[in-house]
Write a protein that holds these residues in place. Sequence first.
Motif, PDB file in Angstrom:
ATOM      1  N   GLY A  63       0.830  -1.196   0.000  1.00  0.00           N
ATOM      2  CA  GLY A  63       0.000   0.000   0.000  1.00  0.00           C
ATOM      3  C   GLY A  63       0.861   1.241   0.000  1.00  0.00           C
ATOM      4  N   GLY A  64       0.261   2.377  -0.360  1.00  0.00           N
ATOM      5  CA  GLY A  64       1.037   3.605  -0.442  1.00  0.00           C
ATOM      6  C   GLY A  64       2.049   3.497  -1.560  1.00  0.00           C
ATOM      7  N   GLY A  65       3.295   3.857  -1.272  1.00  0.00           N
ATOM      8  CA  GLY A  65       4.335   3.734  -2.281  1.00  0.00           C
ATOM      9  C   GLY A  65       5.415   4.770  -2.111  1.00  0.00           C
ATOM     10  N   GLY A  66       6.345   4.763  -3.046  1.00  0.00           N
ATOM     11  CA  GLY A  66       7.454   5.697  -2.994  1.00  0.00           C
ATOM     12  C   GLY A  66       8.284   5.593  -4.253  1.00  0.00           C
ATOM     13  N   THR A  67       9.401   6.287  -4.255  1.00  0.00           N
ATOM     14  CA  THR A  67      10.320   6.227  -5.383  1.00  0.00           C
ATOM     15  C   THR A  67      11.600   5.535  -4.941  1.00  0.00           C
ATOM     16  N   ILE A  68      12.206   4.809  -5.865  1.00  0.00           N
ATOM     17  CA  ILE A  68      13.464   4.117  -5.608  1.00  0.00           C
ATOM     18  C   ILE A  68      14.477   4.593  -6.638  1.00  0.00           C
ATOM     19  N   ALA A  69      15.569   5.169  -6.171  1.00  0.00           N
ATOM     20  CA  ALA A  69      16.650   5.602  -7.052  1.00  0.00           C
ATOM     21  C   ALA A  69      17.753   4.561  -6.977  1.00  0.00           C
ATOM     22  N   ALA A  99       1.409   9.446   2.474  1.00  0.00           N
ATOM     23  CA  ALA A  99       0.859   8.110   2.213  1.00  0.00           C
ATOM     24  C   ALA A  99       1.813   7.068   2.784  1.00  0.00           C
ATOM     25  N   ALA A 100       1.346   6.289   3.751  1.00  0.00           N
ATOM     26  CA  ALA A 100       2.196   5.265   4.360  1.00  0.00           C
ATOM     27  C   ALA A 100       2.578   4.213   3.322  1.00  0.00           C
ATOM     28  N   TRP A 101       3.858   3.898   3.260  1.00  0.00           N
ATOM     29  CA  TRP A 101       4.383   2.897   2.330  1.00  0.00           C
ATOM     30  C   TRP A 101       4.494   1.578   3.085  1.00  0.00           C
ATOM     31  N   SER A 102       3.573   0.659   2.818  1.00  0.00           N
ATOM     32  CA  SER A 102       3.561  -0.637   3.499  1.00  0.00           C
ATOM     33  C   SER A 102       4.208  -1.681   2.600  1.00  0.00           C
ATOM     34  N   TRP A 103       5.072  -2.506   3.179  1.00  0.00           N
ATOM     35  CA  TRP A 103       5.858  -3.410   2.349  1.00  0.00           C
ATOM     36  C   TRP A 103       6.188  -4.716   3.060  1.00  0.00           C
ATOM     37  N   LEU A 104       6.525  -5.707   2.243  1.00  0.00           N
ATOM     38  CA  LEU A 104       7.136  -6.955   2.691  1.00  0.00           C
ATOM     39  C   LEU A 104       8.490  -7.048   2.009  1.00  0.00           C
TER      40      LEU A 104
END
Length: 284
Positions: A63-69, A99-104
């Motif tokens: 959920g949410g998300g982000g950018t990866i450089a 926006a919370a970036w939820s991850w596994l």
Amino acid sequence: MITETLIKPPSPGMGFTAGSLMNDSLLQALGIRHVFASCGSEQDDHVNQVRTGGDWIMLATLGGGGTIAAGDGSFASLPTTLFLAPSGLCFEERAIRGAAWSWLCLRVGLAPGSPFLDLLPKQPWLGRPGLECFQCISDIVATLHGCPTGYRYVAVARLIVLLGILDRLIKRGKRPAISEAVDRACSLLCREPGRTWSVPELARRCGMSESSLAHRFHAETGDTPRRWLAAQRMREARRLLAGRISIKEVSERLGFSSRYHFTRVFTRLEGLPPGRFQRLATRR
């Protein structure tokens, strides 16, 4: 021997180690040194520097998300995407503001000569691998976190299935060598991404019939000329936005009828508005 670390579930803004497998005879027989599983949630424009070392990292966004450089590339990690980072890579994660970036996350160490080395990409990769892949990652994290020791081998089995899925997915995405005609078509589209190209005009410039160009272009790139041009425009848009070019000027350069039209298309294809992308890209 199996070792594990169990920590309470995360609150927004932190991650935790769900568990690990290491120094195990079954893993050694498979050429796997260790598996670390974690999950978490980041928010408020959180920035994280990650070094893979000798491991491969699999980051699944829930959920949410982000950018990866990573290297010379920039990736938009959005819900249901999976980012694969090869060993020896350093990359930066930045959560989208508000926006919370939820991850596994899985961190897998492979021994030299492991049969699984050929199943993973040598360059950063991001895609939407489907629900089966996410289910495997979820099962591994859950198994290492909460199941009795004897069930840890379920995680190993799911990891083998996961690597097989990724191998098929990445290989399926590879295309044959680009022919001279398709290379010329791509060069024309890249040279003038803001132009309104038609297949008849493109075919004429490449010295081919419309049907031959359309068939060969799709066979060699996996896309129609129109969709390929749309993707090229988005790549150019990201480059211009990162260079602090105004949204209005970017939309004009790339042939959009208005700033509103460009914003709508960019948001649909990239997952976030161009203004937000520009703020993230220029803040590094």
